[in-house]
Design a protein around this motif. Structure first.
Motif, PDB file in Angstrom:
ATOM      1  N   ASP A   6     116.313  14.866   7.867  1.00 18.99           N
ATOM      2  CA  ASP A   6     115.695  14.107   6.786  1.00 18.99           C
ATOM      3  C   ASP A   6     116.528  14.284   5.518  1.00 18.99           C
ATOM      4  O   ASP A   6     116.600  15.375   4.955  1.00 18.99           O
ATOM      5  CB  ASP A   6     114.270  14.621   6.561  1.00 18.99           C
ATOM      6  CG  ASP A   6     113.482  13.810   5.539  1.00 18.99           C
ATOM      7  OD1 ASP A   6     114.098  13.040   4.775  1.00 18.99           O
ATOM      8  OD2 ASP A   6     112.247  13.964   5.505  1.00 18.99           O
ATOM      9  N   ALA A   7     117.174  13.214   5.067  1.00 17.64           N
ATOM     10  CA  ALA A   7     118.063  13.278   3.906  1.00 17.64           C
ATOM     11  C   ALA A   7     117.327  13.524   2.601  1.00 17.64           C
ATOM     12  O   ALA A   7     117.943  13.888   1.596  1.00 17.64           O
ATOM     13  CB  ALA A   7     118.864  11.979   3.783  1.00 17.64           C
ATOM     14  N   SER A   8     116.010  13.367   2.590  1.00 21.26           N
ATOM     15  CA  SER A   8     115.250  13.548   1.360  1.00 21.26           C
ATOM     16  C   SER A   8     114.872  15.004   1.102  1.00 21.26           C
ATOM     17  O   SER A   8     114.399  15.338   0.015  1.00 21.26           O
ATOM     18  CB  SER A   8     113.967  12.709   1.402  1.00 21.26           C
ATOM     19  OG  SER A   8     113.034  13.233   2.341  1.00 21.26           O
ATOM     20  N   LYS A   9     115.108  15.865   2.069  1.00 21.15           N
ATOM     21  CA  LYS A   9     114.698  17.262   1.917  1.00 21.15           C
ATOM     22  C   LYS A   9     115.772  18.059   1.167  1.00 21.15           C
ATOM     23  O   LYS A   9     116.362  19.000   1.683  1.00 21.15           O
ATOM     24  CB  LYS A   9     114.395  17.875   3.279  1.00 21.15           C
ATOM     25  CG  LYS A   9     113.118  17.313   3.909  1.00 21.15           C
ATOM     26  CD  LYS A   9     112.730  18.042   5.158  1.00 21.15           C
ATOM     27  CE  LYS A   9     111.426  17.517   5.726  1.00 21.15           C
ATOM     28  NZ  LYS A   9     110.261  17.746   4.841  1.00 21.15           N
ATOM     29  N   VAL A  10     116.010  17.646  -0.052  1.00 19.00           N
ATOM     30  CA  VAL A  10     116.975  18.314  -0.919  1.00 19.00           C
ATOM     31  C   VAL A  10     116.508  18.177  -2.366  1.00 19.00           C
ATOM     32  O   VAL A  10     115.986  17.133  -2.762  1.00 19.00           O
ATOM     33  CB  VAL A  10     118.395  17.713  -0.750  1.00 19.00           C
ATOM     34  CG1 VAL A  10     118.400  16.217  -0.975  1.00 19.00           C
ATOM     35  CG2 VAL A  10     119.398  18.395  -1.675  1.00 19.00           C
ATOM     36  N   THR A  11     116.647  19.254  -3.121  1.00 21.53           N
ATOM     37  CA  THR A  11     116.342  19.246  -4.551  1.00 21.53           C
ATOM     38  C   THR A  11     117.643  19.423  -5.323  1.00 21.53           C
ATOM     39  O   THR A  11     118.447  20.291  -4.990  1.00 21.53           O
ATOM     40  CB  THR A  11     115.374  20.385  -4.914  1.00 21.53           C
ATOM     41  OG1 THR A  11     114.134  20.170  -4.238  1.00 21.53           O
ATOM     42  CG2 THR A  11     115.119  20.423  -6.411  1.00 21.53           C
ATOM     43  N   PHE A  12     117.855  18.592  -6.328  1.00 22.71           N
ATOM     44  CA  PHE A  12     119.092  18.629  -7.099  1.00 22.71           C
ATOM     45  C   PHE A  12     118.873  19.403  -8.393  1.00 22.71           C
ATOM     46  O   PHE A  12     117.925  19.146  -9.146  1.00 22.71           O
ATOM     47  CB  PHE A  12     119.584  17.211  -7.378  1.00 22.71           C
ATOM     48  CG  PHE A  12     119.914  16.472  -6.123  1.00 22.71           C
ATOM     49  CD1 PHE A  12     121.075  16.759  -5.415  1.00 22.71           C
ATOM     50  CD2 PHE A  12     119.045  15.519  -5.611  1.00 22.71           C
ATOM     51  CE1 PHE A  12     121.378  16.102  -4.237  1.00 22.71           C
ATOM     52  CE2 PHE A  12     119.343  14.852  -4.426  1.00 22.71           C
ATOM     53  CZ  PHE A  12     120.515  15.150  -3.734  1.00 22.71           C
ATOM     54  N   LEU A  13     119.747  20.374  -8.623  1.00 22.56           N
ATOM     55  CA  LEU A  13     119.653  21.255  -9.777  1.00 22.56           C
ATOM     56  C   LEU A  13     120.825  20.996 -10.721  1.00 22.56           C
ATOM     57  O   LEU A  13     121.912  21.528 -10.533  1.00 22.56           O
ATOM     58  CB  LEU A  13     119.666  22.721  -9.330  1.00 22.56           C
ATOM     59  CG  LEU A  13     118.697  23.107  -8.199  1.00 22.56           C
ATOM     60  CD1 LEU A  13     118.858  24.580  -7.856  1.00 22.56           C
ATOM     61  CD2 LEU A  13     117.260  22.799  -8.587  1.00 22.56           C
ATOM     62  N   PRO A  14     120.648  20.150 -11.740  1.00 20.95           N
ATOM     63  CA  PRO A  14     121.731  19.898 -12.695  1.00 20.95           C
ATOM     64  C   PRO A  14     121.886  21.067 -13.664  1.00 20.95           C
ATOM     65  O   PRO A  14     120.919  21.443 -14.329  1.00 20.95           O
ATOM     66  CB  PRO A  14     121.283  18.627 -13.419  1.00 20.95           C
ATOM     67  CG  PRO A  14     119.807  18.609 -13.293  1.00 20.95           C
ATOM     68  CD  PRO A  14     119.459  19.322 -12.012  1.00 20.95           C
ATOM     69  N   VAL A  15     123.065  21.647 -13.711  1.00 24.13           N
ATOM     70  CA  VAL A  15     123.314  22.784 -14.599  1.00 24.13           C
ATOM     71  C   VAL A  15     124.542  22.530 -15.451  1.00 24.13           C
ATOM     72  O   VAL A  15     125.395  21.710 -15.103  1.00 24.13           O
ATOM     73  CB  VAL A  15     123.502  24.098 -13.798  1.00 24.13           C
ATOM     74  CG1 VAL A  15     122.292  24.392 -12.926  1.00 24.13           C
ATOM     75  CG2 VAL A  15     124.777  24.061 -12.955  1.00 24.13           C
ATOM     76  N   GLN A  16     124.639  23.258 -16.550  1.00 27.40           N
ATOM     77  CA  GLN A  16     125.842  23.206 -17.374  1.00 27.40           C
ATOM     78  C   GLN A  16     126.987  23.879 -16.623  1.00 27.40           C
ATOM     79  O   GLN A  16     126.777  24.672 -15.708  1.00 27.40           O
ATOM     80  CB  GLN A  16     125.608  23.916 -18.711  1.00 27.40           C
ATOM     81  CG  GLN A  16     124.543  23.273 -19.592  1.00 27.40           C
ATOM     82  CD  GLN A  16     124.940  21.904 -20.113  1.00 27.40           C
ATOM     83  OE1 GLN A  16     126.078  21.469 -19.965  1.00 27.40           O
ATOM     84  NE2 GLN A  16     123.997  21.202 -20.724  1.00 27.40           N
ATOM     85  N   TRP A  17     128.209  23.569 -17.056  1.00 29.82           N
ATOM     86  CA  TRP A  17     129.379  24.064 -16.337  1.00 29.82           C
ATOM     87  C   TRP A  17     129.384  25.588 -16.217  1.00 29.82           C
ATOM     88  O   TRP A  17     129.677  26.140 -15.163  1.00 29.82           O
ATOM     89  CB  TRP A  17     130.656  23.600 -17.051  1.00 29.82           C
ATOM     90  CG  TRP A  17     131.860  23.715 -16.159  1.00 29.82           C
ATOM     91  CD1 TRP A  17     132.754  24.735 -16.106  1.00 29.82           C
ATOM     92  CD2 TRP A  17     132.272  22.771 -15.172  1.00 29.82           C
ATOM     93  NE1 TRP A  17     133.708  24.487 -15.147  1.00 29.82           N
ATOM     94  CE2 TRP A  17     133.433  23.282 -14.561  1.00 29.82           C
ATOM     95  CE3 TRP A  17     131.773  21.544 -14.751  1.00 29.82           C
ATOM     96  CZ2 TRP A  17     134.113  22.615 -13.549  1.00 29.82           C
ATOM     97  CZ3 TRP A  17     132.453  20.872 -13.742  1.00 29.82           C
ATOM     98  CH2 TRP A  17     133.607  21.410 -13.152  1.00 29.82           C
ATOM     99  N   ALA A  18     129.015  26.282 -17.271  1.00 29.50           N
ATOM    100  CA  ALA A  18     129.067  27.745 -17.280  1.00 29.50           C
ATOM    101  C   ALA A  18     128.092  28.375 -16.296  1.00 29.50           C
ATOM    102  O   ALA A  18     128.260  29.523 -15.891  1.00 29.50           O
ATOM    103  CB  ALA A  18     128.783  28.259 -18.688  1.00 29.50           C
ATOM    104  N   GLN A  19     127.058  27.638 -15.893  1.00 30.82           N
ATOM    105  CA  GLN A  19     126.063  28.155 -14.964  1.00 30.82           C
ATOM    106  C   GLN A  19     126.407  27.884 -13.506  1.00 30.82           C
ATOM    107  O   GLN A  19     125.698  28.360 -12.613  1.00 30.82           O
ATOM    108  CB  GLN A  19     124.697  27.524 -15.257  1.00 30.82           C
ATOM    109  CG  GLN A  19     124.130  27.833 -16.638  1.00 30.82           C
ATOM    110  CD  GLN A  19     122.862  27.034 -16.888  1.00 30.82           C
ATOM    111  OE1 GLN A  19     122.894  25.820 -17.077  1.00 30.82           O
ATOM    112  NE2 GLN A  19     121.733  27.722 -16.864  1.00 30.82           N
ATOM    113  N   SER A  20     127.453  27.146 -13.269  1.00 26.88           N
ATOM    114  CA  SER A  20     127.762  26.684 -11.913  1.00 26.88           C
ATOM    115  C   SER A  20     127.909  27.827 -10.920  1.00 26.88           C
ATOM    116  O   SER A  20     127.344  27.803  -9.824  1.00 26.88           O
ATOM    117  CB  SER A  20     129.049  25.853 -11.928  1.00 26.88           C
ATOM    118  OG  SER A  20     128.934  24.747 -12.788  1.00 26.88           O
TER     119      SER A  20
END
Length: 343
Positions: free
Chosen positions: A75-89
Motif C-alpha cells: 500500500d503506497a499510502s502507508k507512509v508519513t512525510f516529515l519535512p525538516v530543515q537541512w540541519a535536521q536531516s
C-alpha cells in the motif's frame, strides 16, 4: 498555506512522539509494528518533493518512499512525510525519528562516515550549477568574479563554491541561508548576483519564479552530485529493503514492466528474471522479510524508474529535464541506472 502549516505541525508532533526511538531496534520490525514508513524530506523542491494544490506531497523522492511502503505493506499510502530543515536531516535518521532520508541529499564521504548514516543507491545524477538574471549579461561562471552568490548553509554546494572560487581566483562572496525558500526569495529580490544549487534544483527554482524567462542557468557544471537515499547506519535488514525496492524499479524498466502492464506480465511472461522479479516463482522475498509479491506491488502502485522520472522531472513535467544522453538513462542506453541481479 493552511495545509502546509498543518503538515509541519503534524511533523513536529511525530518527531516529538518518536524521540525515544531505540537505535538498536530493527527498523523493519519497527515499521511493520507501526504500520507505516516515516520518510524524511525537505520543505519544498519541485519535481522531488513539494505540496500540490490538494495539499498532497508529490515528486521523485516522494515516489521512492511510496515504493518502500508498497514493498512492505502492499500500500503506497502507508507512509508519513516529515519535512525538516537541512540541519535536521542527519539527526532525524540516526535518532530513529525517520526511517529513510530521501530529500535530494548528495552522497559524500564525510556524510557517509561521520553522520551515523549509510547511503545506499543513487537515484538521480546531478551536478552543481549557477543561475543568474538574464539582464546581467553573464554567459559563464568565470565572469562572476567578485559576485555575491546565494547558497544553502551546510550543503555540499557551499563547500563546492568555495573550492571553485579559490581554484579560479574568482573571489566569490557567499550569502548563506538556513532555509531554501528564504534563499530563493533573496535571489529573486536581487539580493544576490547568482543562485547556486544542483542543476535540477535550479530548474525547479526557475520554474517557480514570477517570470522564469528572466533567468538563465549558466552552462558550467562544477561538481558531481549523486542524489541518494540514506538510512540509519549498520541496519542492513532495512537497508536491503530500501535498496532492493529501488532496484526493482530500475529492473522493471529494463525488462519492459510498468504500472500499466504489470498484471499481464505477471500472468503471461515466460522470462525467468521477470517471473522472479514479480514473485511468480522463486523465494527472493524471504531474505528481505517481505511478502512474495513485494516488487509487483512497488511497480503496480508507483511504477518503474522511467515512469517515476518522467512524471516528476521529465520533459513534460514542471522541470522539463530530458533524460536521453544523461547519466540517469538506463545502462543499456549509455546511462548509469543499473539494477543488480534478481536471482
Amino acid at each position: 498555506m493552511k495545509k502546509f502549516s498543518l503538515a509541519l505541525a503534524a511533523t513536529t508532533t511525530l518527531l516529538a512522539a518518536n524521540s525515544y526511538a531505540d537505535e538498536s531496534a530493527s527498523t523493519l520490525s519497527a515499521v511493520k509494528d507501526r504500520g507505516y514508513v516515516n520518510c524524511v524530506i525537505g520543505n519544498s523542491f519541485p519535481g522531488f518533493y513539494s505540496l500540490n494544490k490538494a495539499g498532497e506531497w508529490q515528486g521523485m523522492d516522494i515516489d521512492m518512499c511510496r515504493g518502500v511502503a508498497s514493498a512492505v505493506f502492499g500500500d503506497a499510502s502507508k507512509v508519513t512525510f516529515l519535512p525538516v530543515q537541512w540541519a535536521q536531516s542527519f539527526t532525524s535518521i540516526k535518532s530513529g525519528q525517520g526511517d529513510i532520508l530521501s530529500k535530494g541529499m548528495t552522497w559524500t564521504l564525510s556524510r557517509d562516515t561521520q553522520q551515523g548514516l549509510d547511503f545506499l543507491d543513487t537515484y538521480f545524477y546531478d551536478g552543481q550549477g549557477f543561475m543568474v538574471r538574464k539582464d546581467l549579461g553573464v554567459k559563464s561562471v568565470k565572469e562572476l568574479k567578485g559576485a555575491t552568490v546565494c547558497v544553502l548553509t551546510g550543503t555540499s554546494s557551499e563547500l563546492n563554491i568555495a573550492d571553485y572560487s579559490r581554484a579560479n581566483d574568482l573571489d566569490i562572496k557567499t550569502v548563506v541561508f538556513d532555509d531554501s525558500s528564504v534563499r530563493n526569495t533573496a535571489f529573486f529580490n536581487n539580493n544576490c548576483d547568482a543562485l547556486t544549487n544542483d542543476k535540477s534544483g535550479l530548474a525547479a527554482q526557475r520554474s517557480a519564479a514570477p517570470n522564469p524567462s528572466d533567468y538563465v542557468i549558466l552552462p558550467e557544471t562544477i561538481s558531481k552530485e549523486a542524489l541518494s537515499f540514506a538510512v540509519k547506519q549498520n541496519d542492513s535488514e532495512w537497508a536491503n529493503v530500501v535498496k532492493w525496492t529501488f532496484a526493482a524499479m530500475v529492473a522493471a524498466e529494463e525488462f519492459g514492466v510498468n504500472s500499466q502492464n504489470v498484471e499481464q506480465m505477471r500472468a503471461e511472461s515466460q522470462s525467468p528474471v521477470v517471473r522472479r522479479l514479480l514473485g511468480v516463482e522463486g523465494d527472493l522475498h524471504v531474505g528481505l522479510g517481505l511478502p512474495q509479491d513485494w516488487a509487483y506491488q512497488v511497480i503496480k502502485n508507483v511504477g518503474n524508474y522511467g515512469e517515476v522520472y518522467e512524471r516528476n522531472v521529465g520533459v513534460n513535467s514542471v522541470l522539463g529535464l530530458d533524460r536521453e544522453g544523461t547519466l540517469n538513462a538506463l545502462w543499456t542506453d549509455g546511462g548509469m541506472m543499473y539494477a543488480k541481479s534478481f536471482r
